[in-house]
Write a protein that holds these residues in place. Structure first.
Motif, PDB file in Angstrom:
ATOM      1  N   ALA A  60       0.812  -1.218   0.000  1.00  0.00           N
ATOM      2  CA  ALA A  60       0.000   0.000   0.000  1.00  0.00           C
ATOM      3  C   ALA A  60       0.845   1.268   0.000  1.00  0.00           C
ATOM      4  O   ALA A  60       0.425   2.299  -0.540  1.00  0.00           O
ATOM      5  CB  ALA A  60      -0.932   0.006   1.212  1.00  0.00           C
ATOM      6  N   SER A  61       2.025   1.205   0.596  1.00  0.00           N
ATOM      7  CA  SER A  61       2.878   2.392   0.656  1.00  0.00           C
ATOM      8  C   SER A  61       4.184   2.237  -0.127  1.00  0.00           C
ATOM      9  O   SER A  61       5.059   3.091  -0.074  1.00  0.00           O
ATOM     10  CB  SER A  61       3.209   2.734   2.118  1.00  0.00           C
ATOM     11  OG  SER A  61       3.840   1.631   2.761  1.00  0.00           O
ATOM     12  N   SER A  62       4.308   1.142  -0.876  1.00  0.00           N
ATOM     13  CA  SER A  62       5.529   0.871  -1.634  1.00  0.00           C
ATOM     14  C   SER A  62       5.757   1.911  -2.735  1.00  0.00           C
ATOM     15  O   SER A  62       4.815   2.369  -3.388  1.00  0.00           O
ATOM     16  CB  SER A  62       5.452  -0.519  -2.278  1.00  0.00           C
ATOM     17  OG  SER A  62       6.567  -0.739  -3.119  1.00  0.00           O
ATOM     18  N   ARG A  63       7.019   2.273  -2.913  1.00  0.00           N
ATOM     19  CA  ARG A  63       7.399   3.207  -3.979  1.00  0.00           C
ATOM     20  C   ARG A  63       8.257   2.529  -5.044  1.00  0.00           C
ATOM     21  O   ARG A  63       8.916   3.202  -5.833  1.00  0.00           O
ATOM     22  CB  ARG A  63       8.147   4.403  -3.397  1.00  0.00           C
ATOM     23  CG  ARG A  63       7.330   5.244  -2.426  1.00  0.00           C
ATOM     24  CD  ARG A  63       7.992   6.600  -2.207  1.00  0.00           C
ATOM     25  NE  ARG A  63       9.297   6.473  -1.578  1.00  0.00           N
ATOM     26  CZ  ARG A  63      10.197   7.459  -1.535  1.00  0.00           C
ATOM     27  NH1 ARG A  63       9.940   8.624  -2.089  1.00  0.00           N
ATOM     28  NH2 ARG A  63      11.373   7.265  -0.923  1.00  0.00           N
ATOM     29  N   LEU A  64       8.250   1.198  -5.079  1.00  0.00           N
ATOM     30  CA  LEU A  64       9.113   0.480  -6.020  1.00  0.00           C
ATOM     31  C   LEU A  64       8.742   0.728  -7.478  1.00  0.00           C
ATOM     32  O   LEU A  64       9.557   0.505  -8.371  1.00  0.00           O
ATOM     33  CB  LEU A  64       9.090  -1.023  -5.733  1.00  0.00           C
ATOM     34  CG  LEU A  64       9.774  -1.472  -4.442  1.00  0.00           C
ATOM     35  CD1 LEU A  64       9.806  -2.985  -4.369  1.00  0.00           C
ATOM     36  CD2 LEU A  64      11.186  -0.914  -4.338  1.00  0.00           C
ATOM     37  N   GLU A  65       7.526   1.191  -7.730  1.00  0.00           N
ATOM     38  CA  GLU A  65       7.128   1.487  -9.105  1.00  0.00           C
ATOM     39  C   GLU A  65       7.529   2.904  -9.518  1.00  0.00           C
ATOM     40  O   GLU A  65       7.351   3.289 -10.671  1.00  0.00           O
ATOM     41  CB  GLU A  65       5.628   1.274  -9.273  1.00  0.00           C
ATOM     42  CG  GLU A  65       5.230  -0.195  -9.167  1.00  0.00           C
ATOM     43  CD  GLU A  65       3.747  -0.424  -9.388  1.00  0.00           C
ATOM     44  OE1 GLU A  65       3.004   0.568  -9.497  1.00  0.00           O
ATOM     45  OE2 GLU A  65       3.344  -1.606  -9.444  1.00  0.00           O
TER      46      GLU A  65
END
Length: 260
Positions: A60-65
């Motif tokens: 939900a809070s991932s910035r990997l994209e």
């Protein structure tokens, strides 16, 4: 019975996903390697976030994209996976990397130490920040020579450039967004596969040439080592004992096309 030879192929940016590597945190060597990668990346100017913290974020809070986060994180995961497999006694007969993945291949082959590997990765990261603008890439389902013909016929060959030849039927181009969109419209009208790829910098194209001197200066202290595993260069094409390591190679690596 002949020994079956193996090769490790390290991808560049674009192969990551939210939660990538989550199932590997239970392994000590994987965790250690991620932390080692994070420490090296954080030593470079302008880095105000931690690789481990970003990788371990929930979906939900991932910035990997996000390119500026996903790029160094995905390569750190590749390095950590390499270290884990090596710890288990699994080593290949040769390595190759695609685009940014070539830095990981060079590390695996012993050409770059971890500090220099992340010096090169950070250099890519810096160019992404500086070059961010009205640029785009596209994946085209045609061989490189055919794409060149189309670019010349449509008078786009000074605005759109072949950045990677991935297979006999897969070519990546980069250029100004308006020109890429015009090319995609042309190809779609003729039922030729094409898909836009968002990017912050037109890597592997002459559009990066204007940054050559700056790129080289930032890499001047990178010191090549002798490879311990055969490495295939996707920049030059073919097996190369001297692949990578020196600043000129990694400068060209950002500007010249990938010949995968």
């Amino acid at each position: 019975m002949n020994k079956i030879k193996t090769a490790f192929v390290f991808p560049g940016y674009g192969s990551q996903w939210k939660g990538m590597g989550a199932g590997l945190w239970e392994y000590d060597r994987f965790r250690e390697a991620i932390r080692e990668c994070g420490a090296q990346f954080s030593m470079n100017p302008g880095v105000d976030w931690q690789i481990e913290a970003e990788i371990r974020k929930p979906a939900a809070s991932s910035r990997l994209e996000e390119t500026l986060v996903g790029y160094p994180c995905s390569l750190a995961i590749e390095i950590a996976l390499w270290e884990l497999l090596k710890n288990w006694g699994v080593e290949p007969d040769g390595v190759i990397g695609h685009s940014g993945g070539e830095t990981v291949a060079a590390y695996a082959a012993g050409i770059l130490n971890l500090r220099d590997t992340f010096k090169v990765i950070w250099n890519h990261w810096e160019e992404m920040k500086r070059s961010a603008g009205n640029v785009m890439m596209a994946h085209i389902g045609l061989p490189g020579e055919k794409v060149r013909e189309i670019l010349q016929d449509e008078k786009l060959d000074r605005q759109v450039f072949i950045s990677a030849q991935n297979s006999p039927s897969a070519t990546i181009v980069s250029g100004q967004r308006q020109a890429i969109e015009k090319l995609m419209e042309f190809l779609s009208g003729r039922k030729i596969f094409c898909r836009g790829l968002e990017t912050l910098a037109p890597f592997h194209s002459p559009l990066m040439e204007q940054y050559r001197d700056t790129i080289y200066r930032r890499l001047e202290d990178v010191e090549p080592l002798k490879p311990s595993i055969p490495i295939y260069s996707s920049s030059k094409g073919g097996l190369s004992v001297e692949t990578g390591g020196n600043p000129l190679y990694w400068t060209d690596h950002m500007i010249k096309p990938v010949n995968f």
